[in-house]
Structures are given as C-alpha cells and as structure tokens.
Design a protein around this motif. Sequence first.
Motif, PDB file in Angstrom:
ATOM      1  N   LEU A  40      -4.755  -5.448   1.943  1.00 36.09           N
ATOM      2  CA  LEU A  40      -4.238  -5.278   3.303  1.00 36.09           C
ATOM      3  C   LEU A  40      -5.226  -5.766   4.368  1.00 36.09           C
ATOM      4  O   LEU A  40      -4.831  -6.534   5.263  1.00 36.09           O
ATOM      5  N   PRO A  41      -6.516  -5.384   4.366  1.00 33.42           N
ATOM      6  CA  PRO A  41      -7.436  -5.908   5.397  1.00 33.42           C
ATOM      7  C   PRO A  41      -7.608  -7.420   5.337  1.00 33.42           C
ATOM      8  O   PRO A  41      -7.797  -8.063   6.370  1.00 33.42           O
ATOM      9  N   GLN A  42      -7.530  -7.973   4.115  1.00 30.43           N
ATOM     10  CA  GLN A  42      -7.653  -9.426   4.009  1.00 30.43           C
ATOM     11  C   GLN A  42      -6.504 -10.134   4.721  1.00 30.43           C
ATOM     12  O   GLN A  42      -6.718 -11.123   5.432  1.00 30.43           O
ATOM     13  N   GLU A  43      -5.301  -9.617   4.527  1.00 26.38           N
ATOM     14  CA  GLU A  43      -4.147 -10.222   5.206  1.00 26.38           C
ATOM     15  C   GLU A  43      -4.207  -9.982   6.716  1.00 26.38           C
ATOM     16  O   GLU A  43      -3.833 -10.852   7.510  1.00 26.38           O
ATOM     17  N   GLN A  44      -4.684  -8.839   7.130  1.00 28.45           N
ATOM     18  CA  GLN A  44      -4.820  -8.569   8.562  1.00 28.45           C
ATOM     19  C   GLN A  44      -5.883  -9.461   9.190  1.00 28.45           C
ATOM     20  O   GLN A  44      -5.730  -9.910  10.330  1.00 28.45           O
ATOM     21  N   ASN A  45      -6.977  -9.726   8.459  1.00 26.47           N
ATOM     22  CA  ASN A  45      -8.009 -10.636   8.969  1.00 26.47           C
ATOM     23  C   ASN A  45      -7.496 -12.064   9.088  1.00 26.47           C
ATOM     24  O   ASN A  45      -7.974 -12.840   9.915  1.00 26.47           O
ATOM     25  N   THR A  46      -6.535 -12.412   8.251  1.00 26.48           N
ATOM     26  CA  THR A  46      -5.920 -13.736   8.358  1.00 26.48           C
ATOM     27  C   THR A  46      -4.972 -13.807   9.556  1.00 26.48           C
ATOM     28  O   THR A  46      -4.845 -14.852  10.206  1.00 26.48           O
ATOM     29  N   LEU A  47      -4.330 -12.687   9.867  1.00 26.32           N
ATOM     30  CA  LEU A  47      -3.376 -12.667  10.977  1.00 26.32           C
ATOM     31  C   LEU A  47      -4.073 -12.800  12.330  1.00 26.32           C
ATOM     32  O   LEU A  47      -3.573 -13.491  13.227  1.00 26.32           O
ATOM     33  N   ALA A  67       3.377   7.109 -11.681  1.00 28.21           N
ATOM     34  CA  ALA A  67       3.823   5.885 -12.338  1.00 28.21           C
ATOM     35  C   ALA A  67       2.690   4.900 -12.554  1.00 28.21           C
ATOM     36  O   ALA A  67       2.699   4.110 -13.518  1.00 28.21           O
ATOM     37  N   VAL A  68       1.688   4.906 -11.680  1.00 26.16           N
ATOM     38  CA  VAL A  68       0.563   3.969 -11.784  1.00 26.16           C
ATOM     39  C   VAL A  68      -0.717   4.759 -11.578  1.00 26.16           C
ATOM     40  O   VAL A  68      -0.720   5.906 -11.083  1.00 26.16           O
ATOM     41  N   ASP A  69      -1.827   4.121 -11.953  1.00 25.06           N
ATOM     42  CA  ASP A  69      -3.122   4.743 -11.707  1.00 25.06           C
ATOM     43  C   ASP A  69      -3.602   4.407 -10.293  1.00 25.06           C
ATOM     44  O   ASP A  69      -2.992   3.626  -9.566  1.00 25.06           O
ATOM     45  N   TYR A  70      -4.753   4.981  -9.945  1.00 23.66           N
ATOM     46  CA  TYR A  70      -5.249   4.816  -8.587  1.00 23.66           C
ATOM     47  C   TYR A  70      -5.836   3.419  -8.348  1.00 23.66           C
ATOM     48  O   TYR A  70      -6.011   3.016  -7.207  1.00 23.66           O
ATOM     49  N   GLN A  71      -6.094   2.692  -9.425  1.00 26.44           N
ATOM     50  CA  GLN A  71      -6.608   1.328  -9.257  1.00 26.44           C
ATOM     51  C   GLN A  71      -5.594   0.444  -8.556  1.00 26.44           C
ATOM     52  O   GLN A  71      -5.960  -0.428  -7.750  1.00 26.44           O
ATOM     53  N   ARG A  72      -4.304   0.684  -8.808  1.00 27.03           N
ATOM     54  CA  ARG A  72      -3.271  -0.087  -8.116  1.00 27.03           C
ATOM     55  C   ARG A  72      -3.318   0.197  -6.605  1.00 27.03           C
ATOM     56  O   ARG A  72      -3.150  -0.717  -5.800  1.00 27.03           O
ATOM     57  N   VAL A  73      -3.561   1.428  -6.235  1.00 23.62           N
ATOM     58  CA  VAL A  73      -3.652   1.766  -4.820  1.00 23.62           C
ATOM     59  C   VAL A  73      -4.870   1.097  -4.182  1.00 23.62           C
ATOM     60  O   VAL A  73      -4.804   0.560  -3.070  1.00 23.62           O
ATOM     61  N   LEU A  74      -6.003   1.096  -4.881  1.00 25.43           N
ATOM     62  CA  LEU A  74      -7.206   0.464  -4.355  1.00 25.43           C
ATOM     63  C   LEU A  74      -7.014  -1.040  -4.176  1.00 25.43           C
ATOM     64  O   LEU A  74      -7.455  -1.611  -3.178  1.00 25.43           O
ATOM     65  N   VAL A 115       0.845  -1.210   0.000  1.00 22.45           N
ATOM     66  CA  VAL A 115       0.000   0.000   0.000  1.00 22.45           C
ATOM     67  C   VAL A 115       0.870   1.247   0.000  1.00 22.45           C
ATOM     68  O   VAL A 115       0.600   2.226  -0.722  1.00 22.45           O
ATOM     69  N   GLU A 116       1.932   1.210   0.794  1.00 22.22           N
ATOM     70  CA  GLU A 116       2.829   2.369   0.853  1.00 22.22           C
ATOM     71  C   GLU A 116       3.499   2.621  -0.487  1.00 22.22           C
ATOM     72  O   GLU A 116       3.553   3.771  -0.973  1.00 22.22           O
ATOM     73  N   LEU A 117       3.995   1.567  -1.125  1.00 23.66           N
ATOM     74  CA  LEU A 117       4.666   1.728  -2.419  1.00 23.66           C
ATOM     75  C   LEU A 117       3.688   2.140  -3.504  1.00 23.66           C
ATOM     76  O   LEU A 117       4.014   2.980  -4.377  1.00 23.66           O
ATOM     77  N   ALA A 118       2.486   1.580  -3.476  1.00 23.15           N
ATOM     78  CA  ALA A 118       1.497   1.949  -4.492  1.00 23.15           C
ATOM     79  C   ALA A 118       1.098   3.418  -4.355  1.00 23.15           C
ATOM     80  O   ALA A 118       0.891   4.124  -5.368  1.00 23.15           O
ATOM     81  N   SER A 119       1.025   3.907  -3.116  1.00 19.90           N
ATOM     82  CA  SER A 119       0.697   5.320  -2.910  1.00 19.90           C
ATOM     83  C   SER A 119       1.820   6.205  -3.429  1.00 19.90           C
ATOM     84  O   SER A 119       1.570   7.268  -4.045  1.00 19.90           O
ATOM     85  N   ILE A 120       3.055   5.833  -3.195  1.00 23.01           N
ATOM     86  CA  ILE A 120       4.196   6.619  -3.703  1.00 23.01           C
ATOM     87  C   ILE A 120       4.200   6.624  -5.224  1.00 23.01           C
ATOM     88  O   ILE A 120       4.395   7.680  -5.864  1.00 23.01           O
ATOM     89  N   GLN A 121       3.984   5.450  -5.825  1.00 24.07           N
ATOM     90  CA  GLN A 121       3.965   5.378  -7.286  1.00 24.07           C
ATOM     91  C   GLN A 121       2.822   6.209  -7.877  1.00 24.07           C
ATOM     92  O   GLN A 121       2.962   6.834  -8.931  1.00 24.07           O
TER      93      GLN A 121
END
Length: 265
Positions: free
Chosen positions: A194-201, A181-188, A170-176
């Motif tokens: 991120l929440p999916q991985e946190q829900n798994t943790l 360098a990328v559109d906002y779809q990459r950030v979304l 998420v941090e890298l996508a926001s910087i890009q």
Amino acid sequence: QPTGAITSLLGTSTGIPSPPAQVAVGIPADMLRRRPDVRSAELAAVSQCARIGVAKADLYPRFTLFGTIGTQTTSGAGSLSGNSSFGDLFGANSLFYAFTPQVVLPIFNYGRIENHVRIQDARFQQLLVGYQSTVLRAAQEVEDGMTAFLRAQEAAGFAQKASAAAARSVELASIQYREGAVDYQRVLDAQRTLPQEQNTLVPARESIATNLIATFKALGGGWEIRTGQPYVPDSVRIEMQDRTNWGNHFSTPATVTVEGVTSNP
C-alpha cells in the motif's frame, strides 16, 4: 524580486494543486507571441530590417543647400561718428543673401556601400533564422508541456486505481486473517504494498501540476500582467523625471503592437 520574497509563499503547505481535467489554451500561435524571447527575437529582426533601408540610402545622391541672409551697411565717407549709417541697416538696399548648393555622389564609395548593404542583409537573415528557431523551440515546449500534462493525467489515473486496489487488498487480507483463512504474512505483504502504491501516486499527481505550469510558461502566461499599466513603476518614473524632462511619455499605459517580420526589406 529578491529570493526572500517567496518565503511567505513557501511558509505553509497547502498540498498539491488540483488542476482542471481540461485546459483551454486558445490559439497557441497568438499566445506564443507573449513570450519575451519570441518578442525580443521578432523585434530584433524588424529593427535589423530597417537598417538595410538605412544602408541603402547611402547609395543615392545627397543634396545640401547652404545659405546666408542678413543686412549690412557701411559708414559714410568723412563721417566722424558713423551714426548716420545705422539708419540704413534695415533699409531695403541693405539686404544681402548667398546660397550655395552642394551635391554628393557616392561614385568612388559605391562598392563599399554595396558591401555594407550586403552585410546588413546577411545580419537580417541571421536574425530571421534565429527568430524562426526561437518560435520553433517555443512551439516544441508547448507541445511537450501539453503532451506531458495529458500523459501525467493518465499515469495518475492508473496510480489512483492501483492505490485504491492496494488499500482494498489490505482490508480483505485483514478480514481473511480475522476469519483464520490466511496467516498474518499476507496482511504484512498487503500493508507493505500500500505505501509503495501511494508513493507512486503522489509524484504522478505532482507531475500533472508541474506539466500544466510548464505549459502555461511555454504559452507566455504571466507576461501580460503589466497590460494597461504604466511603462515603468512609479518609483522609477519619479527618479527618471528628476533627471530628465520626459513630458507625458510615462502617462500612457503600456501597449505594444508587434508587426509580423517580413523578409523583403
């Protein structure tokens, strides 16, 4: 305790407990004997083993001795009052006794008694197998709990790395995106992952704590809380002593010594 007693513990959330990475379980064979189901099965087999000896005692002859001892006297002939005879009541010649021995041989009931011994022995074997099954089931619960605890730690480690990688993504996508360098779809997409991985943790961390608790329960943890304490609470002791004289039986701390079960009665 009543179910409402746990309300105070559940009233506030303190987060998932953080168990240690390594847990010393001692000698599982010794700790398993603290479990109520193992101790109950063991003592049931021990008591049934003693019943075999009680049943075998009926095979032997019984000797009984009945007896009577006392003093006696008789009134003298022609005596009007009879008072002169009471003086001889405790004399040497007034003592009398009678003894009758009795021997009981179980000749005609020998077959029935032998069958009763066999029944008690079969019940002992049944309880012995039940005791062994209880111990094996307890050992299985310990092994399952320890294995699940270790596997949960591994899974939580992977989930922690995945969550950290998702946050970095998420941090890298926001910087890009800010650099064009990328559109906002990459950030979304990164923010959705991120929440999916946190829900798994979270379930992985929860599994560590629950499996450690299961291991402690399987090892009989918590059942030694009355070590050095009286047999029964004071309120129960007072109530029982009001009904019956128990002497000093309640003054000694509760100590239980459990001997091993032997299959040789």
